[in-house]
Design a protein around this motif. Structure first.
Motif, PDB file in Angstrom:
ATOM      1  N   ALA A 110      48.117  23.241  43.834  1.00 33.86           N
ATOM      2  CA  ALA A 110      46.727  23.398  44.252  1.00 33.86           C
ATOM      3  C   ALA A 110      46.230  24.821  44.044  1.00 33.86           C
ATOM      4  O   ALA A 110      45.065  25.047  43.712  1.00 33.86           O
ATOM      5  N   MET A 111      47.130  25.796  44.239  1.00 34.43           N
ATOM      6  CA  MET A 111      46.720  27.196  44.109  1.00 34.43           C
ATOM      7  C   MET A 111      47.933  28.064  43.848  1.00 34.43           C
ATOM      8  O   MET A 111      48.998  27.836  44.397  1.00 34.43           O
ATOM      9  N   ARG A 112      47.772  29.058  42.976  1.00 34.02           N
ATOM     10  CA  ARG A 112      48.739  30.140  42.878  1.00 34.02           C
ATOM     11  C   ARG A 112      47.963  31.438  43.028  1.00 34.02           C
ATOM     12  O   ARG A 112      46.805  31.538  42.617  1.00 34.02           O
ATOM     13  N   THR A 113      48.604  32.440  43.622  1.00 31.41           N
ATOM     14  CA  THR A 113      47.912  33.684  43.934  1.00 31.41           C
ATOM     15  C   THR A 113      48.875  34.850  43.794  1.00 31.41           C
ATOM     16  O   THR A 113      50.097  34.667  43.838  1.00 31.41           O
ATOM     17  N   ASN A 114      48.322  36.028  43.638  1.00 38.52           N
ATOM     18  CA  ASN A 114      49.157  37.218  43.481  1.00 38.52           C
ATOM     19  C   ASN A 114      49.281  38.021  44.762  1.00 38.52           C
ATOM     20  O   ASN A 114      49.876  39.097  44.760  1.00 38.52           O
ATOM     21  N   VAL A 115      48.718  37.543  45.884  1.00 47.45           N
ATOM     22  CA  VAL A 115      48.824  38.276  47.149  1.00 47.45           C
ATOM     23  C   VAL A 115      49.268  37.349  48.279  1.00 47.45           C
ATOM     24  O   VAL A 115      48.856  36.190  48.359  1.00 47.45           O
ATOM     25  N   SER A 116      50.101  37.876  49.161  1.00 49.23           N
ATOM     26  CA  SER A 116      50.665  37.087  50.257  1.00 49.23           C
ATOM     27  C   SER A 116      49.614  36.660  51.270  1.00 49.23           C
ATOM     28  O   SER A 116      49.712  35.578  51.860  1.00 49.23           O
ATOM     29  N   THR A 117      48.612  37.511  51.501  1.00 50.45           N
ATOM     30  CA  THR A 117      47.587  37.160  52.483  1.00 50.45           C
ATOM     31  C   THR A 117      46.805  35.922  52.054  1.00 50.45           C
ATOM     32  O   THR A 117      46.459  35.078  52.883  1.00 50.45           O
ATOM     33  N   ALA A 118      46.515  35.799  50.766  1.00 52.21           N
ATOM     34  CA  ALA A 118      45.808  34.609  50.281  1.00 52.21           C
ATOM     35  C   ALA A 118      46.694  33.379  50.391  1.00 52.21           C
ATOM     36  O   ALA A 118      46.217  32.287  50.742  1.00 52.21           O
ATOM     37  N   LEU A 119      47.978  33.532  50.089  1.00 50.52           N
ATOM     38  CA  LEU A 119      48.897  32.402  50.228  1.00 50.52           C
ATOM     39  C   LEU A 119      48.966  31.953  51.676  1.00 50.52           C
ATOM     40  O   LEU A 119      48.904  30.754  51.973  1.00 50.52           O
ATOM     41  N   TYR A 120      49.089  32.910  52.585  1.00 46.32           N
ATOM     42  CA  TYR A 120      49.130  32.586  54.014  1.00 46.32           C
ATOM     43  C   TYR A 120      47.876  31.837  54.440  1.00 46.32           C
ATOM     44  O   TYR A 120      47.950  30.809  55.130  1.00 46.32           O
ATOM     45  N   ALA A 121      46.715  32.331  54.014  1.00 42.55           N
ATOM     46  CA  ALA A 121      45.457  31.682  54.390  1.00 42.55           C
ATOM     47  C   ALA A 121      45.378  30.265  53.845  1.00 42.55           C
ATOM     48  O   ALA A 121      44.889  29.344  54.524  1.00 42.55           O
ATOM     49  N   ALA A 122      45.861  30.058  52.630  1.00 44.19           N
ATOM     50  CA  ALA A 122      45.821  28.723  52.023  1.00 44.19           C
ATOM     51  C   ALA A 122      46.688  27.742  52.800  1.00 44.19           C
ATOM     52  O   ALA A 122      46.287  26.600  53.061  1.00 44.19           O
ATOM     53  N   ILE A 123      47.887  28.176  53.184  1.00 52.10           N
ATOM     54  CA  ILE A 123      48.796  27.272  53.901  1.00 52.10           C
ATOM     55  C   ILE A 123      48.271  26.986  55.304  1.00 52.10           C
ATOM     56  O   ILE A 123      48.244  25.830  55.754  1.00 52.10           O
ATOM     57  N   VAL A 124      47.838  28.028  56.013  1.00 48.68           N
ATOM     58  CA  VAL A 124      47.342  27.854  57.381  1.00 48.68           C
ATOM     59  C   VAL A 124      46.128  26.946  57.418  1.00 48.68           C
ATOM     60  O   VAL A 124      45.956  26.144  58.350  1.00 48.68           O
ATOM     61  N   ASN A 125      45.287  27.019  56.400  1.00 49.18           N
ATOM     62  CA  ASN A 125      44.063  26.217  56.390  1.00 49.18           C
ATOM     63  C   ASN A 125      44.239  24.851  55.741  1.00 49.18           C
ATOM     64  O   ASN A 125      43.255  24.142  55.506  1.00 49.18           O
ATOM     65  N   GLY A 126      45.469  24.459  55.447  1.00 51.21           N
ATOM     66  CA  GLY A 126      45.739  23.096  55.007  1.00 51.21           C
ATOM     67  C   GLY A 126      45.474  22.820  53.545  1.00 51.21           C
ATOM     68  O   GLY A 126      45.321  21.651  53.163  1.00 51.21           O
ATOM     69  N   VAL A 127      45.434  23.858  52.712  1.00 53.30           N
ATOM     70  CA  VAL A 127      45.202  23.631  51.290  1.00 53.30           C
ATOM     71  C   VAL A 127      46.371  22.895  50.654  1.00 53.30           C
ATOM     72  O   VAL A 127      46.198  22.001  49.828  1.00 53.30           O
ATOM     73  N   ALA A 128      47.596  23.279  51.061  1.00 52.85           N
ATOM     74  CA  ALA A 128      48.779  22.719  50.409  1.00 52.85           C
ATOM     75  C   ALA A 128      50.023  23.076  51.206  1.00 52.85           C
ATOM     76  O   ALA A 128      49.978  23.858  52.166  1.00 52.85           O
ATOM     77  N   VAL A 129      51.147  22.496  50.794  1.00 55.97           N
ATOM     78  CA  VAL A 129      52.463  22.933  51.254  1.00 55.97           C
ATOM     79  C   VAL A 129      52.765  24.263  50.565  1.00 55.97           C
ATOM     80  O   VAL A 129      52.407  24.475  49.405  1.00 55.97           O
ATOM     81  N   GLY A 130      53.403  25.192  51.277  1.00 53.55           N
ATOM     82  CA  GLY A 130      53.734  26.474  50.666  1.00 53.55           C
ATOM     83  C   GLY A 130      54.935  27.110  51.333  1.00 53.55           C
ATOM     84  O   GLY A 130      55.446  26.607  52.340  1.00 53.55           O
ATOM     85  N   TRP A 131      55.372  28.218  50.778  1.00 49.76           N
ATOM     86  CA  TRP A 131      56.570  28.916  51.260  1.00 49.76           C
ATOM     87  C   TRP A 131      56.172  30.227  51.920  1.00 49.76           C
ATOM     88  O   TRP A 131      55.475  31.054  51.327  1.00 49.76           O
ATOM     89  N   LEU A 132      56.614  30.418  53.175  1.00 54.10           N
ATOM     90  CA  LEU A 132      56.340  31.639  53.920  1.00 54.10           C
ATOM     91  C   LEU A 132      57.641  32.229  54.454  1.00 54.10           C
ATOM     92  O   LEU A 132      58.606  31.497  54.708  1.00 54.10           O
ATOM     93  N   PRO A 133      57.692  33.540  54.671  1.00 56.37           N
ATOM     94  CA  PRO A 133      58.868  34.142  55.295  1.00 56.37           C
ATOM     95  C   PRO A 133      59.037  33.636  56.720  1.00 56.37           C
ATOM     96  O   PRO A 133      58.055  33.419  57.436  1.00 56.37           O
ATOM     97  N   THR A 134      60.282  33.484  57.147  1.00 56.30           N
ATOM     98  CA  THR A 134      60.511  32.953  58.494  1.00 56.30           C
ATOM     99  C   THR A 134      60.042  33.916  59.574  1.00 56.30           C
ATOM    100  O   THR A 134      59.780  33.487  60.704  1.00 56.30           O
ATOM    101  N   TYR A 135      59.913  35.215  59.271  1.00 58.25           N
ATOM    102  CA  TYR A 135      59.418  36.123  60.310  1.00 58.25           C
ATOM    103  C   TYR A 135      58.000  35.759  60.731  1.00 58.25           C
ATOM    104  O   TYR A 135      57.561  36.112  61.841  1.00 58.25           O
ATOM    105  N   CYS A 136      57.259  35.055  59.865  1.00 62.78           N
ATOM    106  CA  CYS A 136      55.906  34.625  60.245  1.00 62.78           C
ATOM    107  C   CYS A 136      55.922  33.721  61.467  1.00 62.78           C
ATOM    108  O   CYS A 136      55.001  33.737  62.285  1.00 62.78           O
TER     109      CYS A 136
END
Length: 348
Positions: A240-266
Motif C-alpha cells: 500500500a505504501m513505501r516511505t523513506n522516513v520512520s515517522t510516515a511509516l508509523y503514521a500509516a500503520i497507526v492509522n490503519g493503512v496497512a500491516v507494517g513493521w515497527l521496532p518493539t520499543y514502540c
C-alpha cells in the motif's frame, strides 16, 4: 564519444596557477566528490547544485593546473593527479578537524552545543522524549539533533556532528565505536485495520489477503527484507505504501493503512498497535560512534554517557540481544506514561 573524458575539456591549465594555493572550501568540495565518485551525490550532501559542484572543481583544476577527475557512465574517477591531491587534502582536513576538536576542549566544560546525528526513528521516538531530564540538568547545553535515514557516522568524519546513533555499523575509520544494543522489528497492525480486514495469523495470510507498508531508506534494508519475505511478488497491488522516513511509516500503520513493521520499543512507549505473532521478526544492532578527541570534551562526554544509559538493556529489555515479545514488557515498565509517543507530539 569517449566515455572517459576529463571533468572539462582542457588537459592542463597554465600561466595562472603558479604560487596560488587552493582555498579550503574548494578542497572540501573536491574531497566530497572524490569520496562519493559523483558530482550529484556530492551536491546533495553539501546542499549545492550539481552545476555548482562541477564549476568549483573546474576552477580548482585551473588553479592547480591539473585534471583531477575523468567522467564515466557510473560517475567520476580520480586521475593520478587527483589521487595525489586527495592524499594532501585528507591531511588538510585532519588538521582542520583537529583544530575544531581542540577548540571544543578549551570551551566551558558544560556549556555550548552538542550535535547528535541519529537514525530518524530512534532520534524521534526514543531519544527526543528522553531529552527532558538531560535538558533540565544542563540548561547551558544546546542540543542540535539531526535526524535522517542517511548514515550519521559520515557527519562525524566531516566534523558536522559530535556523536552518531545508527542501525548500521559505522565504517572502520578513526572513530570510537560502541554497540548500544539491538533493535527488534516485528509486524503489527492497528485495531481499526484488524477490525476491517481481520488479523493475519500466518505469513501466508499476509501475502494472500492483506496489504503492507514498508520503510525503504539508506538504513533499514527494506528492499532486501521484502525480497526475502515475498520473493518474486510484485509490489503494485500488494504494497500500500513505501516511505523513506520512520515517522510516515508509523503514521500509516497507526492509522490503519496497512500491516507494517515497527521496532518493539514502540510498544514500550505506547504505540496504539497490535503485535502480529507470525514469526517475522528481524533485528538491527544499534551503534554509537564519536571521535576520540571529542570524547574528552566534558559536555560531549556527558551526552555520550547519557546516551549509553538510555539504551541500557537492564532497564530497557526491548534492546536486549534476545527478542522479547511486547506482551512481556509489563513486568519491566515502571509507571511510564501510556501513550508516550502521542504525548511527545503534544497529543492528549
Amino acid at each position: 564519444m569517449n566515455s572517459t573524458i576529463g571533468a572539462h575539456n582542457i588537459e592542463r591549465a597554465s600561466g595562472n596557477s603558479e604560487g596560488v594555493a587552493p582555498d579550503w572550501e574548494s578542497v572540501r568540495i573536491f574531497l566530497e566528490v572524490a569520496r562519493s565518485s559523483s558530482f550529484r551525490t556530492a551536491a546533495n550532501r553539501l546542499h549545492m547544485t550539481g552545476h555548482g559542484i562541477a564549476k568549483r572543481v573546474e576552477q580548482l583544476e585551473h588553479q592547480i593546473g591539473a585534471v583531477l577527475f575523468t567522467r564515466h557512465r557510473d560517475g567520476v574517477r580520480l586521475t593520478a593527479d587527483g589521487q595525489h591531491l586527495l592524499s594532501c587534502a585528507e591531511r588538510m582536513e585532519e588538521a582542520s578537524l583537529g583544530f575544531v576538536r581542540r577548540r571544543g576542549r578549551l570551551a566551558h566544560p558544560l556549556r555550548g552545543e552538542v550535535r547528535i546525528a541519529a537514525t530518524e526513528g530512534l532520534g524521534t521516538f526514543w531519544v527526543t522524549p528522553r531529552l527532558l531530564e538531560f535538558a533540565r540538568a544542563h540548561p547551558e547545553i544546546l542540543i542540535d539533533l539531526h535526524c535522517s535515514m542517511q548514515r550519521p557516522d559520515d557527519l562525524i568524519v566531516r566534523a558536522q556532528a559530535d556523536l552518531a546513533i545508527q542501525i548500521e555499523q559505522p565504517a572502520p575509520r578513526d572513530l570510537i565505536v560502541r554497540r548500544l544494543g539491538r533493535m527488534h522489528i516485528m509486524p503489527c497492525a492497528s485495531k481499526s485495520y484488524i477490525d476491517t480486514y481481520g488479523m493475519p495469523t500466518a505469513q501466508r495470510e499476509v501475502s494472500d489477503g492483506h496489504r503492507i507498508a514498508m520503510l525503504y531508506a539508506d538504513q533499514g534494508k527494506g528492499s532486501e527484507h521484502y525480497d526475502q519475505m515475498f520473493p518474486d511478488r510484485p509490489q503494485v497491488g500488494f504494497m500500500a505504501m513505501r516511505t523513506n522516513v520512520s515517522t510516515a511509516l508509523y503514521a500509516a500503520i497507526v492509522n490503519g493503512v496497512a500491516v507494517g513493521w515497527l521496532p518493539t520499543y514502540c510498544f514500550a512507549i505506547g504505540a496504539p498497535v497490535i503485535p502480529l505473532d507470525i514469526d517475522w521478526v528481524y533485528s538491527f544492532d544499534i551503534w554509537l560512534s564519536y571521535h576520540p578527541d571529542l570524547g574528552q570534551v566534558p559536555r560531549i562526554r556527558r551526552m555520550i554517557d547519557w546516551t549509553i544509559g538510555i539504551f541500557d538493556s537492564q532497564n530497557c529489555p526491548w534492546f536486549r540481544d534476545d527478542f522479547i515479545h511486547p506482551g512481556e514488557f509489563d513486568g519491566f515498565l515502571r509507571g511510564g506514561p501510556i501513550g508516550a509517543i502521542d504525548a511527545a507530539f503534544g497529543r492528549p
